[in-house]
Design a protein around this motif. Structure first.
Motif, PDB file in Angstrom:
ATOM      1  N   GLU A  40       0.860  -1.188   0.000  1.00 26.38           N
ATOM      2  CA  GLU A  40       0.000   0.000   0.000  1.00 26.38           C
ATOM      3  C   GLU A  40       0.888   1.228   0.000  1.00 26.38           C
TER       4      GLU A  40
ATOM      5  N   SER B 120      -2.851  -3.684   4.643  1.00 25.94           N
ATOM      6  CA  SER B 120      -4.319  -3.716   4.569  1.00 25.94           C
ATOM      7  C   SER B 120      -4.676  -5.152   4.181  1.00 25.94           C
TER       8      SER B 120
ATOM      9  N   GLN C  24      -6.012  -6.088   1.668  1.00 28.23           N
ATOM     10  CA  GLN C  24      -6.373  -5.941   0.258  1.00 28.23           C
ATOM     11  C   GLN C  24      -6.436  -7.260  -0.508  1.00 28.23           C
TER      12      GLN C  24
ATOM     13  N   LYS D 189      -9.135  -9.716   0.741  1.00 29.30           N
ATOM     14  CA  LYS D 189     -10.540  -9.413   0.433  1.00 29.30           C
ATOM     15  C   LYS D 189     -10.832  -9.695  -1.035  1.00 29.30           C
TER      16      LYS D 189
ATOM     17  N   ARG E 252       1.459  -0.065   9.054  1.00 31.35           N
ATOM     18  CA  ARG E 252       2.306   0.580   8.047  1.00 31.35           C
ATOM     19  C   ARG E 252       3.466   1.283   8.735  1.00 31.35           C
TER      20      ARG E 252
ATOM     21  N   GLN F 101      -9.261   0.198   9.849  1.00 36.83           N
ATOM     22  CA  GLN F 101     -10.093   0.564   8.701  1.00 36.83           C
ATOM     23  C   GLN F 101     -11.359  -0.291   8.712  1.00 36.83           C
TER      24      GLN F 101
ATOM     25  N   HIS G  54      -2.711   4.335  -6.364  1.00 41.15           N
ATOM     26  CA  HIS G  54      -3.421   3.765  -5.209  1.00 41.15           C
ATOM     27  C   HIS G  54      -2.678   2.492  -4.800  1.00 41.15           C
ATOM     28  N   HIS G  55      -2.959   1.377  -5.415  1.00 44.30           N
ATOM     29  CA  HIS G  55      -2.153   0.164  -5.238  1.00 44.30           C
ATOM     30  C   HIS G  55      -2.238  -0.627  -6.536  1.00 44.30           C
TER      31      HIS G  55
ATOM     32  N   SER H  13     -10.216   5.296   0.764  1.00 46.44           N
ATOM     33  CA  SER H  13      -9.737   5.092  -0.597  1.00 46.44           C
ATOM     34  C   SER H  13     -10.278   3.776  -1.074  1.00 46.44           C
TER      35      SER H  13
ATOM     36  N   ARG I 256     -11.368  -3.230  -9.015  1.00 45.94           N
ATOM     37  CA  ARG I 256     -10.095  -3.933  -9.125  1.00 45.94           C
ATOM     38  C   ARG I 256      -9.923  -4.580 -10.497  1.00 45.94           C
TER      39      ARG I 256
HETATM   40  N1  ASP Z   1      -6.605  -1.303   0.625  1.00 53.55           N
HETATM   41  C1  ASP Z   1      -6.911   0.052   0.293  1.00 53.55           C
HETATM   42  C2  ASP Z   1      -6.279   0.999   1.294  1.00 53.55           C
HETATM   43  O1  ASP Z   1      -5.964   0.603   2.410  1.00 53.55           O
HETATM   44  C3  ASP Z   1      -8.362   0.356   0.292  1.00 53.55           C
HETATM   45  C4  ASP Z   1      -9.064  -0.257  -0.868  1.00 53.55           C
HETATM   46  O2  ASP Z   1      -8.592  -0.149  -2.009  1.00 53.55           O
HETATM   47  O3  ASP Z   1     -10.158  -0.782  -0.626  1.00 53.55           O
HETATM   48  O4  ASP Z   1      -6.120   2.172   1.017  1.00 53.55           O
END
Ligand code: ASP
Length: 608
Positions: free
Chosen positions: A176, A198, A200, A203, A222, A236, A466-467, A503, A507
């Motif tokens: 991230e 995260s 990420q 999920k 982080r 989060q 973003h990622h 954020s 995907r």
């Molecule tokens: N994993 C992302 C973040 O922590 C959030 C997302 O893209 O749902 O910013």
């Protein structure tokens, strides 16, 4: 130890209880000795009630602040002169008939019962004794608000068919954009788990697994520079949905936020006013109008751009910036025309502090004051740029700024990036100086259409904005080989009052597109297999289209409590550098553990 347990909470005793015998359990908040008659404010987590202790009831007991008591007594009305209108229990007091000290309290490191004095207590001391700091009603309220917020978020999502799933904390690096926290693996020295930045990847894998609607109150880790709104571990509300468009995710988040925030406002009597519906603006618009991607929309004052109007200006600062490919942009300072030269100088210093070479300014009036330039339309211009600008240029600037007589117009001539950074900060500064950042308002906005990748000048490569799992916009894929910086992503942020709150993105769900994305950001085939083989494999087994978002729980509580320091809304926060002064963590480990883990510290390099 047996003791008489409470029949009532301290904060609930009212006139209606007069004449009843009650037993209360709690802490001595304050004690006053009025000539042998003792008055104690007894506190539990619901509030305070006054006890009256006759000398024979108190006896020789030492009742200093924070002593723990069980008290039985009769509720009595207070004489009207003694009513305390500030306390919900202020019309009554409890005349004690029996009293037991359940535990003594030593010398306190700070005055727990004095909220005003506590504002001046050193934070490290507060965190070191956090169990005492949290006894303060204002701190307990934060915990209760947070618990209620999480409960309501859960309920909202449960009612809409979301399933809460816990994902591992010991895992593999999931990028991230921060450094990972690593945990050594005892069975294979030299191997490490990474704590999730995260959930990420999990999920997304749950979407491949057919869960369709997932959420989790997720701890994220982080290792990055700490700031007032950042902690090394934070929480989060992580969520993900299958077979959805961007619009579905946005409307879920908007509905959830407004519903939960409005319920909290009501339940906790918060003086907050959320603006609905959420404002929407594109990343490009946000940069153009506010200079950053997290605009504070509680007030206007958009940035303006006069690059074209001053391209051939006699004012050399403007002309040379434009010739070098830069921009001339500015912001209006309402009423700033009345600032003294020295004060305008301070505004300029503010801009220089963030990398501007300088700040040009003009102000407009309707009187021909000394040194002012006559614009020929009843307006007169003063300022550092006034004499060098042609009347047409000056008029164009005043029109772009929507300047009224009495305003100061601040201008910065520099690269696009510098004008964005400096003017976005100056806009907030002006907002503060003019009292425009209304604490009552909660102005949420969606920022949409972020670029997919950013150019990393230092490393000479593209980084994901973003990622790396964010989907490019289909129509922009044509730029993949020629101009990746032009590709927009199906990526969105929610901002509130100038702070990034959430954020998310739609995907990538096809293995070929994901591999292409990895390539673009410089992750070669071998590394793709070793770091992300699992997700590429999963995408090859019928991954549905999916997308999600992750709003920050800590920041949500900060909006509601007006805290500027994230540590205030976390029960046991870390201080600078990630240190916990209460547990004294991180700490050394014993010799056997070093050995078992196969670890040693590399000696510091010897300086020549
Ligand atoms: N994993 C992302 C973040 O922590 C959030 C997302 O893209 O749902 O910013």
């Amino acid at each position: 130890m047996s003791f008489v347990q409470r029949t009532h909470w301290c904060g609930e005793i009212r006139r209606g209880h007069v004449g009843e015998e009650v037993t209360l359990n709690g802490w001595v908040h304050r004690i006053r000795d009025l000539g042998g008659l003792f008055f104690v404010d007894l506190r539990d987590r619901t509030g305070l009630v006054q006890l009256m202790l006759a000398p024979e009831v108190k006896g020789q007991m030492d009742l200093r602040s924070e002593t723990v008591l069980s008290v039985t007594g009769i509720v009595e009305p207070r004489a009207s002169a003694n009513v305390n209108a500030k306390l919900p229990t202020g019309e009554v007091e409890v005349k004690a008939t029996g009293l037991t000290v359940l535990n003594d309290c030593g010398v306190l490191p700070f005055p727990v019962s004095d909220e005003d004095q506590m504002l001046r207590v050193n934070e490290e001391l507060r965190v070191k004794h956090r169990y005492l700091d949290l006894r303060r009603p204002s701190m307990y309220k934060r915990l209760a608000l947070r618990a209620a917020a999480v409960g309501k978020l859960r309920r909202y999502l449960d009612e809409r068919g979301f399933v809460e799933v816990e994902t591992p904390i010991f895992t593999k690096s999931t990028p991230e954009g921060a450094r990972d926290y690593l945990v050594p693996y005892r069975l294979e020295p030299g191997h490490f788990y990474a704590l999730p930045q995260s959930p990420q990847q999990y999920k997304q894998l749950l979407m491949v697994a057919g869960v369709e609607r997932y959420y989790q109150i997720a701890k994220c880790f982080r290792d990055e520079a700490q700031r007032a709104d950042r902690q090394p571990e934070f929480t989060q509300l992580d969520l993900e949905m299958s077979f959805v468009t961007q619009e579905d995710v946005l409307s879920l988040v908007e509905g959830m936020t407004l519903s939960v925030v409005n319920e909290l406002i009501e339940e906790f009597s918060l003086e907050k006013d959320p603006v609905a519906p959420f404002t929407r603006l594109s990343y490009d618009e946000s940069m153009r109008l506010y200079g950053n991607d997290k605009p504070d929309l509680r007030f206007g004052l958009p940035l303006f751009d006069v690059t074209e109007a001053v391209a051939g200006s006699g004012f050399g600062v403007f002309r040379s910036a434009v010739e070098a490919g830069g921009k001339v942009r500015g912001v209006r300072y309402p009423g700033g025309g009345s600032l003294s030269r020295k004060e305008v100088g301070e505004v300029e210093e503010f801009c220089k502090g963030f990398g501007a070479k300088g700040m040009a300014w003009v102000s407009v009036g309707t009187e021909a004051v000394e040194g002012a330039v006559d614009l020929g339309d009843g307006r007169f211009l003063r300022g550092s740029a006034a004499k060098a600008l042609s009347p047409d240029e000056a008029k164009a600037i005043l029109a772009a700024a929507a300047a009224e007589p009495g305003d100061l117009v601040c201008l910065v001539a520099d690269s696009w990036a510098v004008t964005c950074d400096v003017l976005s900060r100056l806009r907030l500064h002006v907002g503060d100086r003019c009292g425009l950042r209304d604490r009552r308002k909660l102005h949420f906005a969606f920022v949409l259409d972020f670029p997919l990748v950013d150019w990393n000048e230092e490393e000479q490569r593209w980084d994901p904005t973003h990622h790396p799992f964010t989907s490019p916009k289909f129509e922009d894929l044509v730029y993949l080989d020629t101009d990746p910086g032009r590709i927009r992503a199906d990526c969105y942020d929610v901002v509130c009052n100038g702070v990034e709150w959430a954020s998310g993105s739609i995907r990538i769900h096809r293995p070929d597109v994901q591999a292409r994305m990895f390539q673009l950001i410089g992750v070669g085939e071998e590394e793709q297999r070793s770091r992300f083989g699992h997700i590429l494999d999963a995408f090859s087994f019928g991954a549905p289209p999916h997308g999600g978002i992750a709003p920050g729980i800590d920041r949500m509580i900060m909006f509601l409590t007006d805290d500027e320091n994230i540590r205030e809304v976390i029960a046991f926060p870390k201080l600078g550098g990630g240190f916990d002064p209460m547990m004294e963590a991180p700490s050394d480990i014993d010799a056997r553990q070093w050995d078992e883990m196969g670890l040693m510290v590399r000696p510091a390099p010897v300086k020549a």
